[in-house]
Design a protein around this motif. Structure first.
Motif, mmCIF file in Angstrom:
data_model
loop_
_atom_site.group_PDB
_atom_site.id
_atom_site.type_symbol
_atom_site.label_atom_id
_atom_site.label_comp_id
_atom_site.label_asym_id
_atom_site.label_seq_id
_atom_site.Cartn_x
_atom_site.Cartn_y
_atom_site.Cartn_z
ATOM 1 N N TYR A 93 27.815 11.864 37.355
ATOM 2 C CA TYR A 93 27.110 12.924 36.650
ATOM 3 C C TYR A 93 27.316 12.746 35.144
ATOM 4 O O TYR A 93 28.169 11.972 34.704
ATOM 5 C CB TYR A 93 27.616 14.298 37.093
ATOM 6 N N GLU A 94 26.571 13.486 34.364
ATOM 7 C CA GLU A 94 26.686 13.398 32.910
ATOM 8 C C GLU A 94 28.024 13.976 32.451
ATOM 9 O O GLU A 94 28.452 15.040 32.896
ATOM 10 C CB GLU A 94 25.541 14.163 32.243
ATOM 11 N N ILE A 95 28.698 13.279 31.543
ATOM 12 C CA ILE A 95 30.008 13.715 31.080
ATOM 13 C C ILE A 95 29.846 14.823 30.048
ATOM 14 O O ILE A 95 29.175 14.638 29.032
ATOM 15 C CB ILE A 95 30.772 12.531 30.456
ATOM 16 N N PRO A 96 30.456 15.984 30.289
ATOM 17 C CA PRO A 96 30.369 17.080 29.315
ATOM 18 C C PRO A 96 30.971 16.668 27.973
ATOM 19 O O PRO A 96 31.936 15.895 27.928
ATOM 20 C CB PRO A 96 31.186 18.195 29.966
ATOM 21 N N PRO A 97 30.422 17.163 26.856
ATOM 22 C CA PRO A 97 30.913 16.755 25.534
ATOM 23 C C PRO A 97 32.367 17.123 25.281
ATOM 24 O O PRO A 97 33.056 16.445 24.516
ATOM 25 C CB PRO A 97 29.973 17.507 24.578
ATOM 26 N N GLU A 98 32.876 18.193 25.910
ATOM 27 C CA GLU A 98 34.259 18.603 25.684
ATOM 28 C C GLU A 98 35.249 17.812 26.537
ATOM 29 O O GLU A 98 36.456 17.966 26.408
ATOM 30 C CB GLU A 98 34.419 20.107 25.966
ATOM 31 N N GLN A 131 31.332 0.007 31.472
ATOM 32 C CA GLN A 131 30.149 0.373 30.706
ATOM 33 C C GLN A 131 30.500 1.404 29.631
ATOM 34 O O GLN A 131 29.744 1.612 28.683
ATOM 35 C CB GLN A 131 29.050 0.927 31.614
ATOM 36 N N PHE A 132 31.665 2.046 29.768
ATOM 37 C CA PHE A 132 32.094 3.050 28.805
ATOM 38 C C PHE A 132 33.059 2.484 27.769
ATOM 39 O O PHE A 132 33.744 3.240 27.074
ATOM 40 C CB PHE A 132 32.760 4.224 29.537
ATOM 41 N N LEU A 133 33.105 1.166 27.643
ATOM 42 C CA LEU A 133 34.041 0.530 26.720
ATOM 43 C C LEU A 133 33.844 0.998 25.281
ATOM 44 O O LEU A 133 34.803 1.159 24.533
ATOM 45 C CB LEU A 133 33.893 -0.993 26.802
ATOM 46 N N SER A 134 32.615 1.220 24.890
ATOM 47 C CA SER A 134 32.352 1.595 23.493
ATOM 48 C C SER A 134 32.430 3.096 23.240
ATOM 49 O O SER A 134 32.478 3.529 22.084
ATOM 50 C CB SER A 134 30.970 1.079 23.076
ATOM 51 N N THR A 135 32.469 3.894 24.301
ATOM 52 C CA THR A 135 32.423 5.350 24.129
ATOM 53 C C THR A 135 33.676 6.077 24.599
ATOM 54 O O THR A 135 33.824 7.268 24.330
ATOM 55 C CB THR A 135 31.212 5.936 24.876
ATOM 56 N N ALA A 136 34.572 5.402 25.293
ATOM 57 C CA ALA A 136 35.783 6.056 25.795
ATOM 58 C C ALA A 136 36.682 6.496 24.643
ATOM 59 O O ALA A 136 36.701 5.888 23.570
ATOM 60 C CB ALA A 136 36.547 5.106 26.718
ATOM 61 N N ASP A 137 37.430 7.567 24.865
ATOM 62 C CA ASP A 137 38.382 8.046 23.858
ATOM 63 C C ASP A 137 39.635 7.167 23.831
ATOM 64 O O ASP A 137 40.158 6.849 22.762
ATOM 65 C CB ASP A 137 38.772 9.495 24.165
ATOM 66 N N CYS A 382 46.787 11.526 29.464
ATOM 67 C CA CYS A 382 45.720 12.524 29.295
ATOM 68 C C CYS A 382 46.113 13.563 28.246
ATOM 69 O O CYS A 382 45.290 13.963 27.416
ATOM 70 C CB CYS A 382 45.425 13.220 30.623
ATOM 71 N N HIS A 383 47.376 13.976 28.273
ATOM 72 C CA HIS A 383 47.843 14.976 27.316
ATOM 73 C C HIS A 383 47.853 14.424 25.888
ATOM 74 O O HIS A 383 47.664 15.177 24.925
ATOM 75 C CB HIS A 383 49.248 15.456 27.686
ATOM 76 N N LEU A 384 48.059 13.106 25.754
ATOM 77 C CA LEU A 384 48.077 12.497 24.428
ATOM 78 C C LEU A 384 46.719 12.587 23.729
ATOM 79 O O LEU A 384 46.640 12.469 22.508
ATOM 80 C CB LEU A 384 48.480 11.026 24.534
ATOM 81 N N LEU A 385 45.669 12.770 24.497
ATOM 82 C CA LEU A 385 44.330 12.848 23.907
ATOM 83 C C LEU A 385 44.208 14.003 22.927
ATOM 84 O O LEU A 385 43.317 14.020 22.080
ATOM 85 C CB LEU A 385 43.282 13.013 25.016
ATOM 86 N N HIS A 386 45.090 14.955 23.037
ATOM 87 C CA HIS A 386 44.997 16.128 22.173
ATOM 88 C C HIS A 386 45.821 15.975 20.900
ATOM 89 O O HIS A 386 45.869 16.883 20.081
ATOM 90 C CB HIS A 386 45.459 17.372 22.944
#
Length: 405
Positions: A93-98, A131-137, A382-386
């Motif tokens: 599904y489409e990934i939410p922006p948040e 495929q998300f190599l350029s867009t992943a956080d 995952c927590h480090l993302l913040h």
């Protein structure tokens, strides 16, 4: 193949042509296992056509094609397993922006991920789809075998954070000590206690599993065994063992100095069942480096055996209890160590001193390490993302030579 007639004088030639053609399937499907990008569409193929004509081929050609088929099928099976895994279906599904996205570019030695899915934060997605190599956080790279996955240099998008993941000792992979290479990465996930995310060989569950008493009595157990197969020898373990085995008998089930055979090898379960049958287990690391304490040490303890240890200089800080292992540094030579082990294997009173720690609380220093692993390393990621992104000196990565242990 359908247009060939294999009953004429040129049957051997045509059979060999088919072997060469089928070799392409072996090559293609072996490569397919490394295509971790859902944008790739698998073309129509005739992999299974072999079974329609295999009995028409010469015997040698038939056997060769069957072997090539097995390799090709394994590659296809691996690809389809990846394509249908949780880490891909999660992104249908489409990934939410948040929502934050973590791409694991390559797993450890191509093994399945063991991340507790139910504990992944709701606003975080983990995937292995490139495929998300350029867009992943975040992009996580398992460095020891990364060179096997890269076909060209990678560009690092501004703002993206890269994670260097490795449980291997830098003494075996020298590029891990190259500052120019490592400064590309924003975070390090490894066994080092000062890593951004400590990912050790011990687990949170060990706080209960380690204190279980051995199932076998002293007189039922055999003396000493080992299971070493890796050729890595930065620690000098091969030379030490070669001398040690001149003075004491050691049952060796690995490739190194092999003299015993494991009747049924089903992986970790078989190894643990084997260790339970012995009083002592050789736990020699392939390198001597601080914090590099691997499953060799903990598997022995979990099985109720006593590890004979060579490896990390700070091993005491990783021991769950006092006097829970034999430290070879306490002996002046392999001959002196052998004399002690011979006596300990005969004297139940001496041996039981190595099990006394199981009746006492685990060492506070070790419990602190264990408690830090209550949350899985990838969940901590995952927590480090913040957190605010660190400053990276430059962007881009180069391939480095790496060899699998």
């Amino acid at each position: 193949a359908e247009n060939y007639r294999f009953d004429s004088d040129d049957k051997n030639l045509k059979s060999q042509l088919y072997v060469r053609s089928y070799l392409l399937y072996k090559i293609a499907f072996s490569s397919l296992a490394h295509i971790h990008d859902t944008r790739f569409i698998l073309p129509t193929h005739h992999l299974y056509q072999l079974f329609a004509i295999k009995n028409k081929l010469t015997a040698d050609a038939r056997n060769t094609c069957i072997n090539q088929y097995k390799t090709a099928k394994q590659g296809l099976k691996s690809y389809l397993k990846w394509r249908n895994s949780y880490w891909i279906r999660k992104l249908t599904y489409e990934i939410p922006p948040e929502t934050k996205l973590i791409l694991i570019f390559n797993t450890m030695w191509n093994k399945p991920l063991d991340i507790p899915i139910q504990k992944i934060p709701a606003n975080c997605i983990i995937t292995t789809d490139r495929q998300f190599l350029s867009t992943a956080d975040f992009v996580v790279f398992h460095l020891p075998d990364l060179s096997n996955e890269l076909e060209e240099d990678l560009d690092k998008p501004e703002g993206q954070k890269w994670v260097a993941w490795s449980l291997e000792c830098e003494e075996n992979y020298h590029f891990l000590k190259d500052p120019e290479f490592m400064e590309v990465f924003d975070y390090k996930m490894s066994y080092h206690q000062d890593a951004d995310i400590v990912y050790p060989y011990y687990r949170y569950e060990y706080r209960k599993e380690l204190i279980l008493m051995p199932e076998f009595s002293f007189h039922e157990k055999k003396d000493i065994c080992m299971m070493i197969s890796s050729p890595f020898n930065q620690s000098g373990r091969q030379e030490y063992l070669q001398e040690l085995m001149q003075y004491i008998s050691i049952d060796s089930y690995g490739k190194l100095f092999n003299n015993c055979k494991l009747e049924k090898d089903s992986g970790q379960d078989s190894k643990m069942e084997l260790y339970r049958q012995y009083k002592f287990v050789i736990a020699f690391e392939n390198s001597r480096a601080n914090d590099y304490v691997t499953e060799k040490f903990y598997d022995s303890l979990l099985a109720g055996a006593v590890p004979i240890y060579l490896g990390a200089p700070n091993i005491e800080t990783f021991a769950p209890g006092e006097n829970c292992f034999v430290d070879i540094r306490n002996f002046s030579s392999p001959k002196e160590l052998a004399a002690f082990l011979i006596e300990a294997c005969k004297n139940e009173k001496i041996y039981n001193k190595f099990l006394q720690w199981k009746k006492e609380p685990l060492k506070p220093e070790f419990m602190k390490k264990i408690e830090a692993q209550r949350v899985h390393p990838f969940i901590r990621l995952c927590h480090l993302l913040h957190l605010p992104p660190p400053t990276s000196r430059y962007y881009g990565a180069r391939k480095k030579n790496a060899h699998r242990s």
